[in-house]
Design a protein around this motif. Structure first.
Motif, short mmCIF file in Angstrom:
data_model
loop_
_atom_site.label_atom_id
_atom_site.label_comp_id
_atom_site.label_asym_id
_atom_site.label_seq_id
_atom_site.Cartn_x
_atom_site.Cartn_y
_atom_site.Cartn_z
N VAL A 136 -5.65 13.74 10.66
CA VAL A 136 -5.48 14.53 9.26
C VAL A 136 -5.48 15.58 9.41
O VAL A 136 -3.97 16.35 7.85
N ASN A 137 -6.26 16.67 10.39
CA ASN A 137 -5.92 18.03 9.42
C ASN A 137 -4.74 18.72 10.19
O ASN A 137 -4.09 18.88 9.22
N GLN A 138 -4.18 18.12 11.10
CA GLN A 138 -2.44 18.36 12.06
C GLN A 138 -1.42 17.54 11.40
O GLN A 138 -0.34 18.41 10.93
N LEU A 139 -1.47 16.63 10.29
CA LEU A 139 -0.95 16.25 9.19
C LEU A 139 -1.38 17.13 7.83
O LEU A 139 -0.03 16.39 6.69
N GLY A 140 -2.04 17.91 7.80
CA GLY A 140 -1.95 18.88 6.65
C GLY A 140 -2.71 18.39 5.54
O GLY A 140 -2.27 18.70 4.62
N TYR A 141 -3.30 17.23 5.51
CA TYR A 141 -4.04 16.73 4.03
C TYR A 141 -5.61 16.92 4.39
O TYR A 141 -6.59 17.71 5.49
N LEU A 173 0.63 -1.24 0.12
CA LEU A 173 0.09 0.03 0.56
C LEU A 173 0.95 1.54 0.07
O LEU A 173 0.26 1.99 -0.38
N SER A 174 1.41 0.93 0.84
CA SER A 174 2.66 2.23 1.21
C SER A 174 3.39 2.50 -0.55
O SER A 174 4.06 3.74 -0.44
N LYS A 175 3.44 1.53 -1.64
CA LYS A 175 4.13 2.12 -3.04
C LYS A 175 3.08 2.75 -3.39
O LYS A 175 3.78 3.81 -4.41
N HIS A 176 2.09 3.12 -3.54
CA HIS A 176 0.65 3.77 -3.88
C HIS A 176 -0.13 5.09 -3.61
O HIS A 176 0.08 6.19 -3.39
N PHE A 177 0.69 5.16 -1.72
CA PHE A 177 -0.22 6.33 -0.57
C PHE A 177 0.37 6.46 0.09
O PHE A 177 1.65 4.72 0.60
N THR A 178 0.38 7.59 0.56
CA THR A 178 0.88 7.60 2.56
C THR A 178 -0.33 6.89 3.39
O THR A 178 -1.20 7.35 3.53
#
Length: 339
Positions: free
Chosen positions: A145-150, A108-113
């Motif tokens: 999620v907001n704290q991570l900036g997404y 999954l990490s090859k395609h997404f954070t």
């Protein structure tokens, strides 16, 4: 045919409950015996033994991931994060923690954070007295999620995590690209809710305020007897997975807090009836195990969402990721990467 499948699921649940009934009875007997022993005067004084016990360290994610914590809604939430690309948030369920996703993280990490949190109430996340309704638990994840900036995410949730993922998508729909609901059901959404609630007796036991005291110190015995109740494949967890899940629930207050996820079902049902008045518009994948939620999850999801597709995980019971890792990975990637 669907009715027969659903009846078979409920019948299967009932047939397996004897295993966990035995565990509960043994635990009650254990507590009762201890209480009697404490009330009986000792005939010989013996020096107390002092031993130091060390809590095992949390399991490690793949090398391209790291452990992290964030303060959200006034509590600490632990999560692992790694990979590259658009954010994909993975929300675990009861009997497991973030580590349930570990087999999938490399691909999954090859395609997404990928962001995989521990829900409030288990593992290294805080265990407050309240806030275990799924609406609040979803707000924990949203604030993270907001704290991570997404600004927008893909989202998947299994078991209790399914309920949290739905509450997230219902509240913050404009920030969810796609959502996968994996092998559970939504409190309050009928007729499945009442049927399953009436068969899954553990819903009541887990929600009972005394259940945490009964299980405390017996997390290994409890979980290893509970996992087969809703599974299909024999011994689907590796030794490392079992050890990590047991460790996470054996943290101070862990099982007691996690049981509060079930104690909040009545409130969740009320919230979901409000949410369901406005159906989800983003693509939704209803992923159920052949021997568990696949019998009803697609139709159940259509009651709350407009754009539903289905994934039936062959040969699997409730523990999808461990019981058929290859198909779960394939179907999640096809859904989240598909146009």
């Amino acid at each position: 045919m669907k009715t027969n499948l659903l009846n078979n699921v409920f019948s299967n649940l009932k047939n397996k409950t004897a295993q966990l009934f035995a565990v509960v009875i043994l635990l009650l007997t254990f507590i009762s015996c201890n209480k009697k022993a404490e009330e009986t005067p000792a005939t010989e004084a013996k020096p107390a033994k002092t031993t130091e016990t060390t809590q095992p360290a949390p399991a490690n994610p793949p090398a391209n991931f790291k452990h992290a914590t964030a303060t959200v809604n006034g509590i600490k939430i632990h999560y692992v994060i790694g990979g590259q690309g658009d954010p994909l948030v993975l929300v675990h369920g009861f009997g497991q923690n973030w580590y349930m996703w570990n087999r999938l993280l490399p691909e999954l990490s090859k395609h997404f954070t990928v962001i995989a949190p521990d829900l409030r109430g288990v593992g290294e996340s805080d265990k407050p007295e309240s806030g275990y309704d799924k609406k609040t638990m979803a707000s924990d994840i949203h604030e993270l999620v907001n704290q991570l900036g997404y600004k927008s995410i893909n989202l998947a949730g299994h078991d209790i995590g399914l309920m949290v993922a739905y509450a997230y998508a219902a509240q913050y729909g404009d920030s969810v690209k796609k959502v996968a609901l994996m092998d559970a059901l939504l409190p309050g959404i009928e007729p499945v809710w009442s049927n399953v609630k009436g068969s899954a007796w553990w819903f009541g036991f887990f929600a009972w305020p005394a259940s945490g005291d009964i299980v405390k110190g017996k997390e290994k015995e409890f979980l290893t007897n509970f996992w087969p109740v809703v599974g299909h494949v024999k011994d689907p967890f590796t030794a490392e997975e079992s050890a990590e899940f047991i460790r996470a629930y054996a943290t101070e207050g862990g099982t007691t807090a996690a049981f509060k996820w079930f104690g909040a079902f009545d409130q969740d049902g009320k919230d979901n009836l409000v949410f369901a008045k406005k159906k989800l518009k983003m693509p939704l994948l209803a992923m159920g195990g052949e021997y568990f939620a696949a019998a009803f999850l697609k139709d159940h999801s259509k009651l709350v969402a407009e754009n539903v597709t289905e994934s039936k995980i062959a040969g699997a019971g409730h523990w999808l990721v461990q019981e058929n890792t290859a198909q779960v990975q394939k179907d999640l990637l096809a859904f989240f990467l598909g146009k």
